[in-house]
Design a protein around this motif. Structure first.
Motif, mmCIF file in Angstrom:
data_model
loop_
_atom_site.group_PDB
_atom_site.id
_atom_site.type_symbol
_atom_site.label_atom_id
_atom_site.label_comp_id
_atom_site.label_asym_id
_atom_site.label_seq_id
_atom_site.Cartn_x
_atom_site.Cartn_y
_atom_site.Cartn_z
ATOM 1 N N ALA A 144 0.825 -1.213 0.000
ATOM 2 C CA ALA A 144 0.000 0.000 0.000
ATOM 3 C C ALA A 144 0.859 1.264 0.000
ATOM 4 O O ALA A 144 0.417 2.327 0.440
ATOM 5 C CB ALA A 144 -0.963 0.015 1.190
ATOM 6 N N VAL A 145 2.082 1.165 -0.509
ATOM 7 C CA VAL A 145 2.992 2.319 -0.496
ATOM 8 C C VAL A 145 2.491 3.415 -1.429
ATOM 9 O O VAL A 145 2.421 4.587 -1.045
ATOM 10 C CB VAL A 145 4.418 1.881 -0.890
ATOM 11 N N VAL A 146 2.128 3.050 -2.654
ATOM 12 C CA VAL A 146 1.732 4.068 -3.633
ATOM 13 C C VAL A 146 0.465 4.809 -3.197
ATOM 14 O O VAL A 146 0.464 6.050 -3.163
ATOM 15 C CB VAL A 146 1.573 3.445 -5.030
ATOM 16 N N PRO A 147 -0.625 4.103 -2.837
ATOM 17 C CA PRO A 147 -1.801 4.873 -2.402
ATOM 18 C C PRO A 147 -1.559 5.672 -1.134
ATOM 19 O O PRO A 147 -2.120 6.765 -0.969
ATOM 20 C CB PRO A 147 -2.881 3.796 -2.196
ATOM 21 N N HIS A 148 -0.712 5.153 -0.247
ATOM 22 C CA HIS A 148 -0.435 5.909 0.975
ATOM 23 C C HIS A 148 0.366 7.169 0.677
ATOM 24 O O HIS A 148 0.087 8.235 1.243
ATOM 25 C CB HIS A 148 0.325 5.041 1.971
ATOM 26 N N ARG A 149 1.344 7.078 -0.221
ATOM 27 C CA ARG A 149 2.118 8.270 -0.576
ATOM 28 C C ARG A 149 1.239 9.295 -1.302
ATOM 29 O O ARG A 149 1.386 10.509 -1.100
ATOM 30 C CB ARG A 149 3.310 7.879 -1.447
ATOM 31 N N GLU A 150 0.332 8.810 -2.138
ATOM 32 C CA GLU A 150 -0.598 9.731 -2.799
ATOM 33 C C GLU A 150 -1.490 10.414 -1.765
ATOM 34 O O GLU A 150 -1.794 11.611 -1.875
ATOM 35 C CB GLU A 150 -1.444 8.959 -3.817
ATOM 36 N N HIS A 158 8.054 -1.902 6.305
ATOM 37 C CA HIS A 158 8.351 -3.247 6.808
ATOM 38 C C HIS A 158 7.635 -4.235 5.913
ATOM 39 O O HIS A 158 6.411 -4.281 5.871
ATOM 40 C CB HIS A 158 7.879 -3.413 8.251
ATOM 41 N N LEU A 159 8.403 -5.030 5.192
ATOM 42 C CA LEU A 159 7.855 -5.958 4.213
ATOM 43 C C LEU A 159 8.159 -7.385 4.649
ATOM 44 O O LEU A 159 9.319 -7.793 4.736
ATOM 45 C CB LEU A 159 8.451 -5.682 2.835
ATOM 46 N N ILE A 160 7.109 -8.150 4.936
ATOM 47 C CA ILE A 160 7.256 -9.548 5.335
ATOM 48 C C ILE A 160 7.104 -10.430 4.103
ATOM 49 O O ILE A 160 6.232 -10.180 3.254
ATOM 50 C CB ILE A 160 6.201 -9.913 6.392
ATOM 51 N N SER A 161 7.929 -11.455 3.995
ATOM 52 C CA SER A 161 7.864 -12.357 2.843
ATOM 53 C C SER A 161 6.446 -12.877 2.670
ATOM 54 O O SER A 161 5.763 -13.194 3.652
ATOM 55 C CB SER A 161 8.824 -13.534 3.023
ATOM 56 N N ALA A 169 6.832 -5.776 -5.369
ATOM 57 C CA ALA A 169 8.049 -5.338 -6.055
ATOM 58 C C ALA A 169 8.285 -3.869 -5.736
ATOM 59 O O ALA A 169 8.017 -2.974 -6.546
ATOM 60 C CB ALA A 169 7.937 -5.565 -7.561
ATOM 61 N N ILE A 170 8.793 -3.622 -4.549
ATOM 62 C CA ILE A 170 8.883 -2.243 -4.071
ATOM 63 C C ILE A 170 9.879 -1.417 -4.889
ATOM 64 O O ILE A 170 9.737 -0.204 -5.007
ATOM 65 C CB ILE A 170 9.263 -2.227 -2.578
ATOM 66 N N ASP A 171 10.855 -2.067 -5.493
ATOM 67 C CA ASP A 171 11.826 -1.335 -6.298
ATOM 68 C C ASP A 171 11.228 -0.854 -7.618
ATOM 69 O O ASP A 171 11.833 -0.038 -8.314
ATOM 70 C CB ASP A 171 13.061 -2.200 -6.567
ATOM 71 N N ARG A 172 10.044 -1.339 -7.956
ATOM 72 C CA ARG A 172 9.400 -0.933 -9.210
ATOM 73 C C ARG A 172 8.127 -0.127 -8.978
ATOM 74 O O ARG A 172 7.346 0.067 -9.899
ATOM 75 C CB ARG A 172 9.073 -2.175 -10.060
#
Length: 223
Positions: free
Chosen positions: A127-133, A151-154, A164-167
Motif C-alpha cells: 500500500a505504499v503508492v496509495p499511501h504516498r498519494e 516493513h515488508l514480510i515475505s 516489487a517495491i523497487d518498481r
C-alpha cells in the motif's frame, strides 16, 4: 502510518498510543483460535471474525478519527478493488484488513457500501503508492512526502498482491525485510516467541530508522 493484514493490528495499537511492548503483549495475550467461531456457511470462509472485532473494540477507540496518530489500513472490496480506509469505524476496518480470503468470512465495515471486505494484501501488500498519494493530498503541495519506512514480510501465499517495491515508482523508501514465520513458530493456536521476534525485527529496523531520521534532523516538523 498505514498497515495491512497483521500490520493493521500492530499499527492500529501503536497509533492508539500503545508502546511496542504493550502491542506485543496485547496481541499475544489471547490465542487467536479463542476469538474465532466456525462459520456454518464454510464456503464463505471457515471462521467468523466477530470475536476479533469485539476484542479490538476493547483495545481501540471506536473510529479512526479518535486515534491520536494518523493511520490507515488496506482492504479489498467485494469487486477486488483495493482501498485505503482512514475514517469511520476502526475495529471493523482492522479486522477486515487481516481477513485472509477463504480462511475467514469477509467483514462488513459500517458505512462502506463496497463491502464486505477482505485482506488488503490480496491486491497490494505494501500500500505504499496509495499511501504516498494520500500524504501528498494531505500536504497539498506544501512539501514533498517525508521519507518512508516500509516493513515488508515475505509473502505467505502465491496469491497475495505484488511486493516489487523497487518498481513502485516511489522514492525515499527505506525497506526492512522479514521472513515469513513458519507454522510451527506461530499459528492460530500459539503466536510463539513474541519477544524473540521483536528482537530480531528491531535489529533489522534500527539501521533503516537511522537512515530515515538522518535527513530530517534539524528540519521543521511537517504538517
Amino acid at each position: 502510518m498505514v498497515g495491512t493484514s497483521s500490520g493493521a493490528f500492530a499499527g492500529s495499537l501503536y497509533a492508539a498510543g500503545y508502546t511496542p511492548e504493550e502491542v506485543a503483549r496485547e496481541l499475544s495475550r489471547v490465542p487467536p483460535i479463542r476469538l474465532l467461531r466456525v462459520n456454518p456457511r464454510v464456503w464463505e470462509g471457515f471462521f467468523l471474525l466477530d470475536g476479533v472485532v469485539e476484542r479490538l473494540r476493547e483495545l481501540l477507540p471506536p473510529t479512526f478519527e479518535d486515534l491520536p496518530t494518523d493511520f490507515a489500513v488496506g482492504v479489498v472490496d467485494r469487486h477486488g478493488r483495493h482501498h485505503l480506509v482512514d475514517s469511520g469505524p476502526l475495529p471493523e476496518a482492522v479486522a477486515a484488513s487481516a481477513c485472509v480470503p477463504l480462511v475467514f468470512k469477509a467483514v462488513a465495515i459500517p458505512g462502506r457500501e463496497q463491502g464486505p471486505f477482505v485482506d488488503g494484501g490480496k491486491a497490494d501488500r505494501m500500500a505504499v503508492v496509495p499511501h504516498r498519494e494520500r500524504r501528498r493530498g494531505q500536504l497539498a503541495g506544501r512539501a514533498a512526502p517525508p521519507p518512508a519506512l516500509v516493513h515488508l514480510i515475505s509473502r505467505s501465499s502465491p496469491f497475495s498482491g505484488g511486493d516489487a517495491i523497487d518498481r513502485c515508482g516511489e522514492r525515499d523508501l527505506h525497506v526492512v525485510r522479514s521472513g515469513k514465520v513458519r507454522f510451527r513458530e506461530a499459528n492460530l493456536w500459539d503466536l510463539g516467541d513474541f519477544s524473540g521476534m521483536m528482537a530480531r525485527s528491531r535489529s533489522k529496523a534500527v539501521p533503516a530508522v537511522s537512515a530515515v531520521a538522518a535527513p530530517l534532523r534539524g528540519r521543521a516538523p511537517l504538517a
